[in-house]
Write a protein that holds these residues in place. Structure first.
Motif, short mmCIF file in Angstrom:
data_model
loop_
_atom_site.label_atom_id
_atom_site.label_comp_id
_atom_site.label_asym_id
_atom_site.label_seq_id
_atom_site.Cartn_x
_atom_site.Cartn_y
_atom_site.Cartn_z
N ILE A 142 0.84 -1.20 0.00
CA ILE A 142 0.00 0.00 0.00
C ILE A 142 0.87 1.24 0.00
N ASN A 143 1.92 1.22 0.85
CA ASN A 143 2.82 2.37 0.93
C ASN A 143 3.58 2.56 -0.38
N ASN A 144 3.95 1.44 -1.02
CA ASN A 144 4.62 1.54 -2.33
C ASN A 144 3.72 2.23 -3.36
N ALA A 145 2.45 1.85 -3.36
CA ALA A 145 1.51 2.45 -4.30
C ALA A 145 1.32 3.93 -4.01
N ASP A 146 1.26 4.28 -2.73
CA ASP A 146 1.13 5.69 -2.34
C ASP A 146 2.37 6.48 -2.73
N CYS A 147 3.54 5.85 -2.59
CA CYS A 147 4.78 6.50 -3.00
C CYS A 147 4.76 6.83 -4.49
N GLN A 148 4.29 5.89 -5.28
CA GLN A 148 4.20 6.12 -6.72
C GLN A 148 3.26 7.26 -7.03
N THR A 149 2.17 7.33 -6.27
CA THR A 149 1.18 8.40 -6.45
C THR A 149 1.79 9.77 -6.16
N ILE A 150 2.49 9.87 -5.03
CA ILE A 150 3.05 11.18 -4.66
C ILE A 150 4.22 11.55 -5.57
N TYR A 151 4.99 10.55 -6.03
CA TYR A 151 6.09 10.85 -6.95
C TYR A 151 5.54 11.38 -8.27
N ASP A 152 4.47 10.73 -8.76
CA ASP A 152 3.86 11.18 -10.01
C ASP A 152 3.30 12.59 -9.86
N ALA A 153 2.65 12.84 -8.72
CA ALA A 153 2.09 14.18 -8.48
C ALA A 153 3.20 15.22 -8.39
N GLY A 154 4.28 14.87 -7.68
CA GLY A 154 5.40 15.80 -7.57
C GLY A 154 6.07 16.07 -8.91
N ARG A 155 6.20 15.00 -9.71
CA ARG A 155 6.83 15.17 -11.03
C ARG A 155 5.97 16.05 -11.94
N ASN A 156 4.68 15.83 -11.92
CA ASN A 156 3.78 16.63 -12.76
C ASN A 156 3.77 18.10 -12.33
N ALA A 157 3.75 18.31 -11.02
CA ALA A 157 3.75 19.69 -10.51
C ALA A 157 5.07 20.39 -10.85
N THR A 158 6.17 19.65 -10.73
CA THR A 158 7.48 20.23 -11.04
C THR A 158 7.60 20.56 -12.53
N GLN A 159 7.05 19.67 -13.36
CA GLN A 159 7.09 19.91 -14.80
C GLN A 159 6.31 21.17 -15.17
N LYS A 160 5.18 21.37 -14.52
CA LYS A 160 4.38 22.58 -14.77
C LYS A 160 5.15 23.83 -14.37
N LEU A 161 5.83 23.73 -13.22
CA LEU A 161 6.61 24.89 -12.76
C LEU A 161 7.78 25.15 -13.70
N ALA A 162 8.42 24.08 -14.18
CA ALA A 162 9.53 24.25 -15.12
C ALA A 162 9.05 24.87 -16.42
#
Length: 231
Positions: A142-162
């Motif tokens: 469950i934690n692995n899946a949540d990690c993937q979720t937050i990493y994807d969210a962080g990557r998408n947010a960072t890409q928008k900022l870039a």
């Protein structure tokens, strides 16, 4: 009554009605039957003892394999994941991924019959360990899946900022890259709070501490059981 007494008694009873040849044949048959009975009983007893010995050896070997399976899995888990997990402060999420195979415990899954041959209290502890480990694995997944979720969210947010920086004509230098990395980590941790990953981490910590103690007891029990009858 001894065998010679029985033969004398038979001789007195039948000497008037049976010939010597018939009497000798009867005695020979009696002795043969008795010898066969003894041999059969001895073979049967040997078979029982051999079965017990084989069963004991099989149980010992299975316990040794269970110990190897548990300790090996624990060493990998603790060195790569568990030790860092225990060092988390209260309220912190575990944002590390720990991949686990589909069938991590093949020895235990084939060992129920052997566990039935040992002290019920010891086998109960071993079964409990595996059940708790499987619960821990579910939490890790469950934690692995949540990690993937937050990493994807962080990557998408960072890409928008870039993309925003690029649109503003800012040069992507080392300082800006560092800001983007910090933003990614911050955003990911904020997402982790939304998913309440800190609660998952806390539950995993409790299970890790419990298993650490239970495993020490199980290993000591297995060592004692396999040592006292190894010779």
């Amino acid at each position: 009554m001894q065998l010679i007494d029985i033969l004398n008694l038979i001789s007195k009873v039948v000497e008037k009605s049976l010939s010597t040849e018939v009497f000798i044949a009867l005695v020979a048959a009696y002795i043969g039957a008795r010898a066969t009975s003894k041999a059969t009983t001895k073979a049967h007893n040997f078979s029982i003892e051999k079965s017990k010995s084989d069963n004991l050896e099989n149980t010992q070997n299975t316990l040794k394999l269970i110990k190897a399976e548990l300790t090996s899995a624990w060493d990998i888990y603790y060195s790569e994941y568990g030790s860092d997990l225990l060092q988390l402060l209260e309220g912190e999420a575990c944002v590390d991924v720990f991949p686990i195979g589909d069938n991590p415990f093949p020895i235990y899954d084939s060992a129920p019959s052997s566990l039935a041959n040992i002290d019920p209290a010891i086998s109960a502890n071993i079964v409990r360990i595996y059940m708790r480990v499987k619960g821990l694995i579910s939490m890790i997944n469950i934690n692995n899946a949540d990690c993937q979720t937050i990493y994807d969210a962080g990557r998408n947010a960072t890409q928008k900022l870039a993309n925003k920086f690029i649109a503003e004509g800012k040069e992507l230098n080392e300082e800006l890259a560092k800001k983007l990395e910090e933003y990614h980590d911050y955003y990911a941790h904020q997402e982790a709070k939304k998913l309440r990953m800190d609660r998952t981490a806390y539950s995993m910590k409790l299970l890790t501490i419990e298993l650490q103690n239970s495993l020490a007891i199980a290993v000591a029990d297995i060592d004692r059981l396999t040592a006292t009858t190894s010779h």
